[in-house]
Write a protein that holds these residues in place. Sequence first.
Motif, PDB file in Angstrom:
ATOM      1  N   GLN A 215     -24.259  59.380 -56.399  1.00  0.00           N
ATOM      2  CA  GLN A 215     -23.657  58.791 -55.195  1.00  0.00           C
ATOM      3  C   GLN A 215     -24.585  57.802 -54.525  1.00  0.00           C
ATOM      4  OE1 GLN A 215     -21.439  61.335 -52.405  1.00  0.00           O
ATOM      5  NE2 GLN A 215     -21.869  62.980 -53.819  1.00  0.00           N
ATOM      6  N   GLU A 239     -22.869  52.341 -47.724  1.00  0.00           N
ATOM      7  CA  GLU A 239     -22.677  52.799 -49.106  1.00  0.00           C
ATOM      8  C   GLU A 239     -23.747  53.821 -49.427  1.00  0.00           C
ATOM      9  OE1 GLU A 239     -21.409  49.560 -52.101  1.00  0.00           O
ATOM     10  OE2 GLU A 239     -22.805  48.564 -50.752  1.00  0.00           O
ATOM     11  N   LYS A 242     -24.224  60.218 -48.338  1.00  0.00           N
ATOM     12  CA  LYS A 242     -24.242  60.564 -46.916  1.00  0.00           C
ATOM     13  C   LYS A 242     -25.215  61.710 -46.683  1.00  0.00           C
ATOM     14  CE  LYS A 242     -20.358  60.061 -43.890  1.00  0.00           C
ATOM     15  NZ  LYS A 242     -19.035  60.484 -43.517  1.00  0.00           N
ATOM     16  N   TRP A 285     -26.270  57.032 -44.167  1.00  0.00           N
ATOM     17  CA  TRP A 285     -26.149  56.870 -45.613  1.00  0.00           C
ATOM     18  C   TRP A 285     -27.469  56.409 -46.208  1.00  0.00           C
ATOM     19  CZ3 TRP A 285     -20.959  56.777 -47.842  1.00  0.00           C
ATOM     20  CH2 TRP A 285     -19.950  56.951 -46.895  1.00  0.00           C
TER      21      TRP A 285
END
Lengths: 344, 438
Positions: A215, A239, A242, A285
């Motif tokens: 991610q 982006e 998280k 993020w």
Amino acid sequence: MKKAVATTIRLASLFGLVCLTAIGANAQTSSVRMTRAANAFLETLDAGQRQSVTFAIDDEQQRKRWSNLPVRSVPRAGLSLGALNTTQRAAAMALVSAALSAKGLQKVNEIMEGDEVLKTGAASRGNPAMFGKDFYYISILGTPSESSPWILQFGGHHLALNITVAGDKGTLTPSLTAAQPGLYTFNGKQVRPLAGESDKAAALFNSLDAQQRSQAILGSRVADLVLGPGEDGRTIQPEGLKASAMTERQRAQLLDVITEWAGIIHDDAAAARMAEVRAGLAETWFAWSGPASATPGTNIASYYRIQGPNLVIEYAPQGNDPTMHIHAMYRDPTNDYGRKYTAK
Amino acid sequence: MKLAVATVAILVALAAPASAHALDEYLQAVLIGVEKDHVSVSMRLVPGVAVLPDVLRGMDRNRDGKVSASERQDYPRLLLSDLHLSLNGEPLPLQLISADIPHPEQLQDGLGQMRIELRADFPSGTGQRRLVLRNRHQSQIAAYLVNSLAVDDPDIRLLAQQRNPDQSFYQLDYMQAAGAAGALKADWSGFGRMFRLGMHHIAEGSDHLLFLLTLLLPAPLLARQSRWNGIAGISGSLLRIVGVVTAFTLGHSATLALAGLGMLHVPGNPVEVLIAVSILFSAAHALYPIVPGREAGIAGFFGLIHGLAFANLLDQLSLGRWERVTGLLGFNLGIEVVQLVVIAAILPSLLLLSRTRAYGWLRIGGALFAAIAALGWIAERLLALETPVDRVVGAVAAQAPFLAGSLFLISMIWWGLARGAYPSPTNGIRKAEDSLDR
């Protein structure tokens, strides 16, 4: 007996009051110290110099007059350290040091020292002088005051500090720190001005498991800062991974990385800032692009970004040897140049 | 000309240890701002000192060794011709709003930043949208950067950004709501919205449906001696078709659920490429039986990958825990409903036509169409090439009800005629009782 109790209570309250006053006084000290240092510095200057170093607080052009580029490419306004005599220069650096924490001052000194190294390299190639500590500029926007807002700017090549002071509040957004060379030797020791930024982020990235990593990773090469000089007031779509998908320990590591920037300003403002960052951590993020790690003692060659509701940090290595040339940006889109305090 | 360039190059080399920019790259950074009826494209161009001669040469249209004022003025248009922007597959023409191109001398000194503002208008409307930006300007020396600005408009929700490794290809999926949409609430109205989103996604996700349809092409057939030349009975065919659809559903529901709940994440671009590969495989299988009798297994396997693509959409919606569950349910149901409608529309035609000699035309024609589309998508998603695939497939999909209806009519007529005029196609060919023949 009753009298003894009453007296004890009175003494205790008096003591408590004294302590609180002392604490209260101390909390003010940073901005008081900064204001005093600013006035002391201004006093060492003649009228003409004072004129060139001060600007109106809402001078938009001066606010934006900073860059990662050398001063020959993007001329700075204010006074350069090289144009000051010894007393004036000492007073200027005292002001800068009052604005920063101890670690912040160390980082700034290491960045400027790096420019000296660059100067030596450039000089040997017959280039005109444009590097070195002399080419760092100081300027003040507004009137230094313990209550009303004012801005201290200090920077030059690969450095742009924009520090807003407003009573007991303060911010250093937007500010740019950069290092070239990213690693050099000074007094026999290896210096990496952005060592913390590099090492702590690499440690965080490497602590991610495969899911988290997939991610966090941006599948493309990021060649430069997205929100570098000239991109004030802009926010990009976040982006990456998280923080709410991180473990407690990883979140602590993330905060530690953020401190490398948030902690540049003096401790009181830094503490308030970190509390703010912590409050928005769940919506923060972390994104990464590039190799996972670096040889110990050298910088990473990867780009990373940390973005939260009031925070954008970018670490962007550049050029043919990205470990030796890094641009980093620190922003709070909700508080450019202390907008929240100056309401401008 | 060469002398001038060489001189510039020498001057440039002398002037610079220029820590300023990456020396040997031409940075082209784009910031995209999405609005209801237009998109703004803001470009920052920074030629590295070592490649400045190449950039200047690109601006020097009349090759006289100098960049004149009019050449500087024309440069943005040159750049525009190397940019391609599309919305849902339709090209969007970009207009030049403003440009700041410094004098070449300033570019040399390292004040080398050009700013260009562009804009593309499009009709306002609602629904899911896909914006694609391709940049091939000075690709040999370019370092591309593309990002979307965060959106203020509460009716616009950015869903997913995808890029290829060098950012010459950038794709933004977003949702345009009608108005007063607000955030998805943790109640069943969110379910309804997600249901519609699911329906929308697969209805517009022609690649998903194409995969399914292509896989269904050989479903009523039997394989013998590495060729399709037999026909399964009605019950056999039906069973196989149901098997394929169910397996696909299970597959994509599984990965959608896992990814949607945050337990699984795969980057978007590879998933999109794999989807195109799945279509190619399906098409190949429709031409020659690669895995006869195992279509359900293939559907299930590739379904897993298609589910990841569905999930990528949900990924950036920032749904809370409860919203995730109801949202996923709604989204998946939306997908299933549309899937069922499509299958129901095609199924009778497949069954009827497979009993005629004309089926070969449909099978081979359909498989070739899918194969070409798949190859096109692979070229687009992996190599950032431009193809008209999206447009063509979109055009065909737009005619879907008409095509399905026509197909049904044709299959009815043909089957009726075939039954009357020719011996039954199942005569002389061993009739399969069950689809588990192979």
